[in-house]
Design a protein around this motif. Structure first.
Motif, short mmCIF file in Angstrom:
data_model
loop_
_atom_site.label_atom_id
_atom_site.label_comp_id
_atom_site.label_asym_id
_atom_site.label_seq_id
_atom_site.Cartn_x
_atom_site.Cartn_y
_atom_site.Cartn_z
N LYS A 9 -34.96 -99.26 74.63
CA LYS A 9 -35.58 -97.98 74.98
C LYS A 9 -36.36 -98.08 76.29
O LYS A 9 -36.26 -97.20 77.15
CB LYS A 9 -36.50 -97.54 73.85
N ASN A 10 -37.16 -99.17 76.42
CA ASN A 10 -37.95 -99.36 77.64
C ASN A 10 -37.05 -99.53 78.86
O ASN A 10 -37.32 -98.99 79.93
CB ASN A 10 -38.85 -100.58 77.50
N ILE A 35 -33.94 -98.49 79.37
CA ILE A 35 -33.26 -97.25 79.74
C ILE A 35 -34.24 -96.24 80.34
O ILE A 35 -33.95 -95.59 81.35
CB ILE A 35 -32.54 -96.65 78.51
N SER A 36 -35.43 -96.10 79.73
CA SER A 36 -36.41 -95.14 80.25
C SER A 36 -36.89 -95.54 81.64
O SER A 36 -37.08 -94.69 82.52
CB SER A 36 -37.60 -95.02 79.30
N ASN A 37 -37.08 -96.84 81.86
CA ASN A 37 -37.48 -97.31 83.18
C ASN A 37 -36.39 -97.05 84.20
O ASN A 37 -36.66 -96.67 85.35
CB ASN A 37 -37.82 -98.80 83.13
N LYS A 66 -34.09 -94.71 84.10
CA LYS A 66 -34.04 -93.27 84.36
C LYS A 66 -35.12 -92.86 85.36
O LYS A 66 -34.90 -92.02 86.24
CB LYS A 66 -34.22 -92.49 83.06
N LEU A 67 -36.30 -93.45 85.21
CA LEU A 67 -37.42 -93.10 86.07
C LEU A 67 -37.26 -93.66 87.47
O LEU A 67 -37.52 -92.96 88.46
CB LEU A 67 -38.72 -93.62 85.45
N SER A 104 -33.08 -92.86 89.25
CA SER A 104 -32.47 -91.55 89.02
C SER A 104 -31.61 -91.08 90.19
O SER A 104 -30.71 -90.24 90.01
CB SER A 104 -33.56 -90.51 88.74
N PHE A 107 -28.80 -87.71 83.14
CA PHE A 107 -30.17 -87.97 82.68
C PHE A 107 -30.81 -86.67 82.19
O PHE A 107 -30.67 -85.63 82.79
CB PHE A 107 -31.01 -88.56 83.82
#
Length: 297
Positions: free
Chosen positions: A273-274, A276-278, A280-281, A284, A297
């Motif tokens: 999760k971390n 993928i979220s990183n 995306k941020l 991007s 996204f």
């Protein structure tokens, strides 16, 4: 380092009888058992007492003990040698482009296979646990190991594990900020230059009770003696007589990738999760023209 590597180092750094004896030993490693001590002394223009001093220089009580250790090491390396390619000179001047490509590919595959045979699951698990529970992870290494360290640093940061590289100019200061709740990763092929960076930081790390994970070559060396965990680099290359660190580089990168993978697995879903979220941020703006690579996204 293995004994043959320590001898090679002495040949390059010394300019006395140690060089002559070392050169003879390395050039005649496969026939060495057929020579008597007196014959070796004559061929190296030295004497029996000088041969004894040579053996003691490498930590052996006498010539007999030295010869036993060296010949057994040669036998081990011959039994476990790379089969299809020389790790020091994997290609020759007359080889064409396709032959060079094939040789390098074969060398890297064999380096990985050899590294796998040297990995202890117990040691890998222990190293991963030390990093997983550490407040901060500091990675030590000089060029080119510094660049390999940057890769695992980036991977650790991607799962929100605090990691920094200790560059040579600031490694001492950084070391003094660490304690037993942190962790050090030290990458050093020889692991023997205790007065030079990065191994010069070992005493301070020990004083501060910082766990040390070392990534180093086989055989005896200073770093191995003071590490909490040792992960072994494939050590078939010579120290100096080679085109490049092809095999060593592949071995170190494989160890670091495997170590990160194990750390990731300790909290897989959270780390996934971390990561993928990183991504995306921070990534991007990256675009892919291939449908299989693109993401929404």
């Amino acid at each position: 380092m293995y004994l043959f590597q320590r001898i090679e180092e002495a040949v390059f750094k010394q300019n006395d009888a140690r060089r002559m004896i070392g050169e003879f030993i390395l050039e005649n490693r496969d026939q060495l058992k057929s020579y008597s001590m007196e014959e070796i002394a004559k061929k190296t223009f030295t004497s029996k007492p000088t041969l004894v001093r040579f053996a003691k220089y490498f930590g052996y009580s006498g010539w007999k003990e030295f010869m036993y250790a060296f010949t057994h090491e040669v036998a081990y390396h011959d039994d476990n040698a790379y089969v299809d390619v020389d790790p020091n000179f994997p290609f020759l001047a007359q080889h064409d482009t396709l032959e060079i490509i094939g040789s390098i590919a074969t060398l890297k595959i064999q380096s990985i296979k050899d590294t796998v045979s040297l990995i202890s699951t117990e040691d890998l698990n222990k190293a991963a646990a030390l990093i997983y529970h550490a407040n901060s992870v500091v990675i030590y290494g000089t060029s080119p190991n510094y660049y390999y360290g940057e890769l695992i640093k980036r991977n650790l940061l991607s799962i929100q594990k605090k990691a920094i590289m200790a560059n040579s100019g600031e490694s001492g200061i950084i070391t003094q900020t660490l304690n037993n709740k942190d962790c050090a990763i030290m990458i050093s092929y020889s692991g023997s230059s205790f007065d030079d960076n990065p191994t010069s930081n070992v005493k301070s790390l020990m004083k501060n009770s910082v766990p040390i994970i070392s990534i180093t070559s086989g055989g005896e060396n200073y770093l191995r003696d003071y590490s909490d965990v040792v992960l072994n680099i494939s050590s078939k290359e010579k120290l100096y007589s080679k085109i490049a660190n092809f095999a060593t580089q592949e071995s170190i990168l494989f160890i670091l990738d495997t170590l990160f993978a194990k750390i990731f697995s300790l909290d897989y879903e959270v780390n996934k999760k971390n990561k993928i979220s990183n991504s995306k941020l921070l990534e991007s703006k990256r675009q892919a023209t291939f449908k299989e690579l693109s993401e929404k996204f």
